[in-house]
Design a protein around this motif. Structure first.
Motif, mmCIF file in Angstrom:
data_model
loop_
_atom_site.group_PDB
_atom_site.id
_atom_site.type_symbol
_atom_site.label_atom_id
_atom_site.label_comp_id
_atom_site.label_asym_id
_atom_site.label_seq_id
_atom_site.Cartn_x
_atom_site.Cartn_y
_atom_site.Cartn_z
ATOM 1 N N PHE A 110 0.792 -1.218 0.000
ATOM 2 C CA PHE A 110 0.000 0.000 0.000
ATOM 3 C C PHE A 110 0.828 1.274 0.000
ATOM 4 O O PHE A 110 0.276 2.361 0.107
ATOM 5 N N ALA A 111 2.119 1.176 -0.111
ATOM 6 C CA ALA A 111 2.960 2.373 -0.191
ATOM 7 C C ALA A 111 3.679 2.366 -1.527
ATOM 8 O O ALA A 111 4.762 1.788 -1.658
ATOM 9 N N PRO A 112 3.094 2.966 -2.570
ATOM 10 C CA PRO A 112 3.711 2.927 -3.899
ATOM 11 C C PRO A 112 5.143 3.424 -3.917
ATOM 12 O O PRO A 112 5.958 2.958 -4.704
ATOM 13 N N LEU A 113 5.478 4.364 -3.020
ATOM 14 C CA LEU A 113 6.845 4.882 -3.011
ATOM 15 C C LEU A 113 7.838 3.896 -2.404
ATOM 16 O O LEU A 113 9.038 4.122 -2.457
ATOM 17 N N GLU A 155 0.043 -6.631 -6.307
ATOM 18 C CA GLU A 155 -0.151 -5.401 -7.064
ATOM 19 C C GLU A 155 -1.204 -4.530 -6.381
ATOM 20 O O GLU A 155 -2.243 -5.023 -5.918
ATOM 21 N N LEU A 156 -0.945 -3.234 -6.331
ATOM 22 C CA LEU A 156 -1.820 -2.322 -5.601
ATOM 23 C C LEU A 156 -3.252 -2.387 -6.104
ATOM 24 O O LEU A 156 -4.200 -2.392 -5.309
ATOM 25 N N ALA A 157 -3.448 -2.428 -7.403
ATOM 26 C CA ALA A 157 -4.806 -2.458 -7.952
ATOM 27 C C ALA A 157 -5.575 -3.672 -7.451
ATOM 28 O O ALA A 157 -6.762 -3.581 -7.122
ATOM 29 N N TYR A 166 -6.899 -9.554 0.792
ATOM 30 C CA TYR A 166 -5.846 -9.919 -0.157
ATOM 31 C C TYR A 166 -4.695 -10.676 0.500
ATOM 32 O O TYR A 166 -4.133 -11.607 -0.091
ATOM 33 N N LEU A 167 -4.330 -10.311 1.745
ATOM 34 C CA LEU A 167 -3.233 -11.020 2.420
ATOM 35 C C LEU A 167 -3.565 -12.501 2.600
ATOM 36 O O LEU A 167 -2.720 -13.376 2.375
#
Length: 252
Positions: A110-113, A155-157, A166-167
C-alpha cells in the motif's frame, strides 16, 4: 547483532519504550496536528479512515526534527544492522468517533513509493505522540509474516479490489498466524518491516490518535522505477541524494 535486533528480524516488529521526552512529545504533537489540519487528506484502507499528510516531514523547523531524531535513528540502525537513510514520513491522525478499523495489510503493497527502490531492507517506525491504548487504535502485528513466501507484494490495484482479504487470499497460512497487539504510551515507538502484516482498531475513545510514521531504507539503496508505477525526478540506478533523503548517521 543485539538481542532486540535478532527479535526484530525474527518477528518483523518490535517496540521500544520512551524514546521521546515529555517536552518533545508536546512540541511534535502540536506540529503534527497543525500539519494534519492544514495539509492533511482523508485516506483509508478498507473501512479504516484517517487523515494523513506526506509533504511536511521535510520542514526542518517543525516535524523534520522528529523524522531525523537521533535516538530513533540510532535504534533503527541497531535493529537494521546497517547504515540507513530516511525515505518517507507521514502524519497519521485518527479522530474520535470518525475512524474505523484499518484492515490487515502490509506497507509494501500500500505504499507505492516503497516499491521503486533496490534496497536490502525497508522498514517503518510508528511514533506515538499520544497514549494509544486498544480503544484508540493501537497496532496489532502478525509475528514472522514478513518472512512469508513470494511474491514480495501484491499489485496495488488487486489489493484495492479486496483490501480486507488480499493477504489471506495470497498467503492463506496467515489466517492461523498469531497476533500481538501493542498498546503504546506517548513517546513509545514500534518498528516493523514493510512486509509485516498488521492492522489497527478504530478510535472509539474520546481523544484523537496522533502519530508520525517514518520509513527507513538501506543507505546504499538506489532508485528503481517500476513500469506503470510512481515516477520521481531521480536518476535510475544511482544512490538517493542526501539532501532529500538524509542519512541517519549524519543526523545523529
Amino acid at each position: 547483532m543485539s538481542e532486540r535486533s535478532t527479535a526484530f528480524h525474527k518477528d518483523g516488529f518490535t517496540c521500544v519504550r520512551r524514546l521521546l521526552d515529555s517536552e518533545e512529545i508536546v512540541r511534535y504533537r502540536e506540529a503534527a496536528l497543525t500539519a494534519s489540519e492544514r495539509y492533511g487528506k482523508q485516506s483509508g484502507k478498507g473501512s479504516g479512515f484517517l487523515v494523513s499528510t506526506t509533504n511536511r516531514w521535510q520542514d526542518k523547523e517543525n516535524l523534520g526534527g522528529l523524522v531525523v531524531h537521533p535516538r530513533i535513528g540510532s535504534v533503527a540502525e541497531e535493529l537494521a544492522g546497517m547504515p540507513l537513510r530516511i525515505w518517507d514520513g507521514q502524519v497519521l491522525v485518527k479522530r474520535p468517533g470518525e475512524s474505523g478499523p484499518t484492515m490487515w495489510h502490509d506497507d509494501l503493497t500500500f505504499a507505492p513509493l516503497s516499491a521503486p527502490l533496490d534496497s536490502r531492507l525497508t522498514f517503518n517506525a510508528w511514533i506515538a505522540l499520544v497514549d494509544v491504548p486498544t480503544e484508540r487504535g493501537c497496532l496489532t502485528f502478525m509475528p514472522g509474516s514478513h518472512r512469508r513466501s513470494a511474491p514480495d507484494r501484491v499489485e496495488l490495484a488487486e489489493a484495492l479490489e479486496a483490501p480486507d482479504s488480499y493477504l489471506f487470499t495470497h498467503w492463506p497460512q496467515l489466517v492461523q498466524s498469531p497476533r500481538v497487539t501493542v498498546p503504546l504510551r506517548a513517546g513509545d515507538v514500534t518498528f516493523h518491516h514493510n512486509r509485516t502484516g498488521h492492522a489497527s482498531g478504530g478510535n472509539s475513545s474520546d481523544h484523537v490518535r496522533v502519530s508520525l510514521f517514518v520509513t527507513f531504507t538501506d543507505a546504499e539503496a538506489t532508485y528503481r522505477p517500476l513500469s506503470g508505477g510512481v515516477t520521481l525526478d531521480l536518476e535510475p540506478g544511482l544512490p538517493l541524494p542526501d539532501d532529500r533523503y538524509p542519512r541517519v548517521s549524519a543526523a545523529a
